[in-house]
Design a protein around this motif. Structure first.
Motif, mmCIF file in Angstrom:
data_model
loop_
_atom_site.group_PDB
_atom_site.id
_atom_site.type_symbol
_atom_site.label_atom_id
_atom_site.label_comp_id
_atom_site.label_asym_id
_atom_site.label_seq_id
_atom_site.Cartn_x
_atom_site.Cartn_y
_atom_site.Cartn_z
ATOM 1 N N LYS A 53 3.111 2.932 -1.309
ATOM 2 C CA LYS A 53 3.131 2.482 0.086
ATOM 3 C C LYS A 53 1.975 3.070 0.878
ATOM 4 N N ILE A 54 1.732 4.367 0.683
ATOM 5 C CA ILE A 54 0.655 5.034 1.422
ATOM 6 C C ILE A 54 -0.697 4.426 1.060
ATOM 7 N N ILE A 55 -0.913 4.185 -0.220
ATOM 8 C CA ILE A 55 -2.182 3.619 -0.681
ATOM 9 C C ILE A 55 -2.350 2.198 -0.149
ATOM 10 N N GLY A 56 -1.271 1.445 -0.170
ATOM 11 C CA GLY A 56 -1.328 0.074 0.344
ATOM 12 C C GLY A 56 -1.629 0.031 1.823
ATOM 13 N N THR A 57 -1.017 0.948 2.580
ATOM 14 C CA THR A 57 -1.271 1.016 4.022
ATOM 15 C C THR A 57 -2.722 1.397 4.302
ATOM 16 N N ALA A 58 -3.229 2.366 3.552
ATOM 17 C CA ALA A 58 -4.622 2.794 3.714
ATOM 18 C C ALA A 58 -5.581 1.649 3.399
ATOM 19 N N TYR A 59 -5.276 0.883 2.379
ATOM 20 C CA TYR A 59 -6.138 -0.236 1.989
ATOM 21 C C TYR A 59 -6.215 -1.276 3.107
ATOM 22 N N ARG A 60 -5.046 -1.569 3.704
ATOM 23 C CA ARG A 60 -5.008 -2.599 4.752
ATOM 24 C C ARG A 60 -5.687 -2.149 6.029
ATOM 25 N N HIS A 61 -5.554 -0.855 6.370
ATOM 26 C CA HIS A 61 -6.034 -0.389 7.674
ATOM 27 C C HIS A 61 -7.349 0.382 7.615
ATOM 28 N N GLU A 62 -7.662 0.987 6.464
ATOM 29 C CA GLU A 62 -8.861 1.824 6.401
ATOM 30 C C GLU A 62 -9.853 1.398 5.321
ATOM 31 N N GLY A 63 -9.469 0.420 4.528
ATOM 32 C CA GLY A 63 -10.413 -0.109 3.557
ATOM 33 C C GLY A 63 -10.181 0.378 2.136
ATOM 34 N N GLU A 85 -12.216 1.929 -0.113
ATOM 35 C CA GLU A 85 -12.669 3.256 -0.533
ATOM 36 C C GLU A 85 -11.656 4.338 -0.174
ATOM 37 N N LYS A 86 -11.090 4.247 1.026
ATOM 38 C CA LYS A 86 -10.091 5.235 1.444
ATOM 39 C C LYS A 86 -8.862 5.174 0.543
ATOM 40 N N ALA A 87 -8.414 3.959 0.232
ATOM 41 C CA ALA A 87 -7.247 3.791 -0.622
ATOM 42 C C ALA A 87 -7.516 4.353 -2.023
ATOM 43 N N VAL A 88 -8.706 4.098 -2.551
ATOM 44 C CA VAL A 88 -9.053 4.593 -3.879
ATOM 45 C C VAL A 88 -9.078 6.120 -3.900
ATOM 46 N N ARG A 89 -9.618 6.736 -2.851
ATOM 47 C CA ARG A 89 -9.673 8.201 -2.785
ATOM 48 C C ARG A 89 -8.271 8.809 -2.787
ATOM 49 N N ILE A 90 -7.382 8.206 -2.010
ATOM 50 C CA ILE A 90 -5.998 8.706 -1.984
ATOM 51 C C ILE A 90 -5.365 8.556 -3.367
ATOM 52 N N GLY A 91 -5.619 7.418 -3.997
ATOM 53 C CA GLY A 91 -5.079 7.193 -5.328
ATOM 54 C C GLY A 91 -5.616 8.177 -6.343
ATOM 55 N N LEU A 92 -6.912 8.487 -6.257
ATOM 56 C CA LEU A 92 -7.518 9.422 -7.191
ATOM 57 C C LEU A 92 -6.957 10.829 -7.038
ATOM 58 N N GLU A 93 -6.677 11.216 -5.791
ATOM 59 C CA GLU A 93 -6.085 12.540 -5.562
ATOM 60 C C GLU A 93 -4.734 12.662 -6.271
ATOM 61 N N SER A 94 -3.906 11.631 -6.126
ATOM 62 C CA SER A 94 -2.595 11.638 -6.767
ATOM 63 C C SER A 94 -2.740 11.577 -8.286
ATOM 64 N N PHE A 95 -3.631 10.733 -8.760
ATOM 65 C CA PHE A 95 -3.854 10.567 -10.192
ATOM 66 C C PHE A 95 -4.308 11.878 -10.821
ATOM 67 N N GLY A 96 -5.205 12.555 -10.141
ATOM 68 C CA GLY A 96 -5.730 13.820 -10.653
ATOM 69 C C GLY A 96 -4.654 14.875 -10.820
ATOM 70 N N ARG A 97 -3.723 14.927 -9.887
ATOM 71 C CA ARG A 97 -2.647 15.928 -9.949
ATOM 72 C C ARG A 97 -1.706 15.666 -11.116
ATOM 73 N N ASN A 98 -1.611 14.403 -11.527
ATOM 74 C CA ASN A 98 -0.604 14.033 -12.515
ATOM 75 C C ASN A 98 -1.152 13.761 -13.909
ATOM 76 N N MET A 99 -2.447 13.966 -14.132
ATOM 77 C CA MET A 99 -3.056 13.602 -15.404
ATOM 78 C C MET A 99 -2.401 14.303 -16.597
ATOM 79 N N VAL A 100 -2.269 15.617 -16.518
ATOM 80 C CA VAL A 100 -1.719 16.370 -17.639
ATOM 81 C C VAL A 100 -0.274 15.957 -17.902
ATOM 82 N N LYS A 101 0.485 15.780 -16.847
ATOM 83 C CA LYS A 101 1.875 15.373 -16.980
ATOM 84 C C LYS A 101 1.978 14.013 -17.666
ATOM 85 N N MET A 102 1.086 13.100 -17.311
ATOM 86 C CA MET A 102 1.121 11.760 -17.896
ATOM 87 C C MET A 102 0.761 11.802 -19.384
ATOM 88 N N VAL A 103 -0.208 12.622 -19.740
ATOM 89 C CA VAL A 103 -0.592 12.756 -21.148
ATOM 90 C C VAL A 103 0.571 13.333 -21.954
#
Length: 353
Positions: free
Chosen positions: A49-59, A61-79
């Motif tokens: 939801k947060i990423i979708g809201t950022a994409y609609r209102h801030e574009g 690049e902002k949405a991708v950055r937020i997504g990357l932050e979350s993705f980075g925190r969870n990489m080891v857990k996902m592996v």
């Protein structure tokens, strides 16, 4: 290792041997998913939801950055989780199939991570959306169907279960819909799947059976189009309704006994609520009488009245639906014994009668 894109036609066979990871959010997966796929979300529901809201209102690049932050925190857990899944499936060479909604950024990101770690990764072109298109196409095909009919209480579902035990092709439509039909079909208030997921399940079973042996009969219980809150897809229902059926004639008293044994342990409250739901069709006086029987603990008298109502309803619906059926084959049965009645059906079918 490597990342390979596959087409939807390759999915049903490939997923028999390797795990399918659905990287959409949990709420997307819960609504409907590819049968057999495992929920492996890249983002939580809130993160999506947060990423979708950022994409609609801030574009973007902002949405991708937020997504990357979350993705980075969870990489080891996902592996770690992917390793457990692959080990549980005995996946050769740590091989997985990954998909998202349309085969875009989410599956690409997870695929990149698992490939980097050493997995052999397959990405589904078009994602879940391509599966939905494939599933709907299954309902436009023709199949060799065996339809088992009979009045309420004939234990038709028991026959479907016996067919499965025997290794024959059978689909439990009520089981897929988590509802046994009629106002009394879900007294435990079990949650039904979404319409979309019911279609996914049905499509996969039809494909698997027809692929194994296109000439082999797929057995189903005769059903109305609506099962609780679920509707059979129109193209399949039209084809299904036009098939010849085997109608098992079970004596009323035997059916009544089966119904009482099956539903008699339900709470009075749930039974009364079910009667209330059909009061308009049953009639006010009959509904009141049925409820009074329940209150007096006369379960047999209550279901005697209700079963006569459902017999009339079944007969009326069959007259409407089956005027164009090639044939209705009546098979006399003296009990609701599923094994015995199945054998009678198979004897008739195998004799070419």
């Amino acid at each position: 290792m490597s990342i390979t894109k596959i087409q939807i036609e390759e999915l049903p066979v490939l997923m028999r041997n390797i795990p399918v990871l659905d990287v959409r959010s949990p709420v997307e997966y819960q609504h409907a998913h590819i049968p057999g796929a495992l929920s492996f979300p890249l983002f939580t529901n809130d993160e999506r939801k947060i990423i979708g809201t950022a994409y609609r209102h801030e574009g973007r690049e902002k949405a991708v950055r937020i997504g990357l932050e979350s993705f980075g925190r969870n990489m080891v857990k996902m592996v770690d989780e992917a390793e457990k899944i692959a080990a549980g499936k005995n996946s050769p060479g740590r091989e997985v199939l990954v998909h998202c909604w349309r085969g875009g950024m989410r599956s690409g990101a997870v695929g990149w991570l698992l490939d980097l770690y050493g997995f052999k990764v397959h990405l589904l072109s078009g994602g879940y959306e391509s599966y939905r298109g494939w599933a709907l196409k299954q309902f436009a095909k023709t199949y060799s169907l065996g339809v088992i009919g009979g009045y309420t209480g004939s234990n038709k579902t028991g026959i479907i279960h016996e067919l499965k035990k025997s290794g024959l092709h059978a689909i439990d439509l009520e089981g897929l819909a988590c509802h046994m039909g009629s106002a009394f079909g879900n007294l435990e208030r079990t949650e039904q799947p979404s319409q979309e997921h019911f279609e996914n399940l049905l499509a996969m079973q039809l494909f698997e059976f027809s692929e194994k042996d296109p000439q082999k009969t797929i057995w189903l219980e005769n059903e109305s189009q609506r099962i609780g809150n679920i509707n059979m897809p129109q193209p399949f229902f039209d084809y299904f309704s036009a098939q010849a059926s085997y109608f098992i004639n079970v004596p009323f008293e035997q059916r009544l006994k089966h119904i009482v044994e099956h539903y008699g342990k339900a709470s009075k409250e749930s039974l009364i609520n079910a009667i209330v739901r059909i009061t308009k069709k049953l009639g006010g006086l009959e509904a009141k009488t049925a409820v009074n029987f329940l209150m007096d603990d006369d379960i047999t008298a209550c279901f005697d009245l209700l079963l006569k109502y459902y017999d009339k309803l079944y007969h009326k619906n069959e007259l409407k639906r089956k005027l164009d059926k090639t044939s209705v084959i009546h098979i006399e049965c003296d009990s609701t014994d599923a094994k015995k009645n199945l054998q009678k059906i198979l004897n008739h079918a195998n004799s070419g009668g």
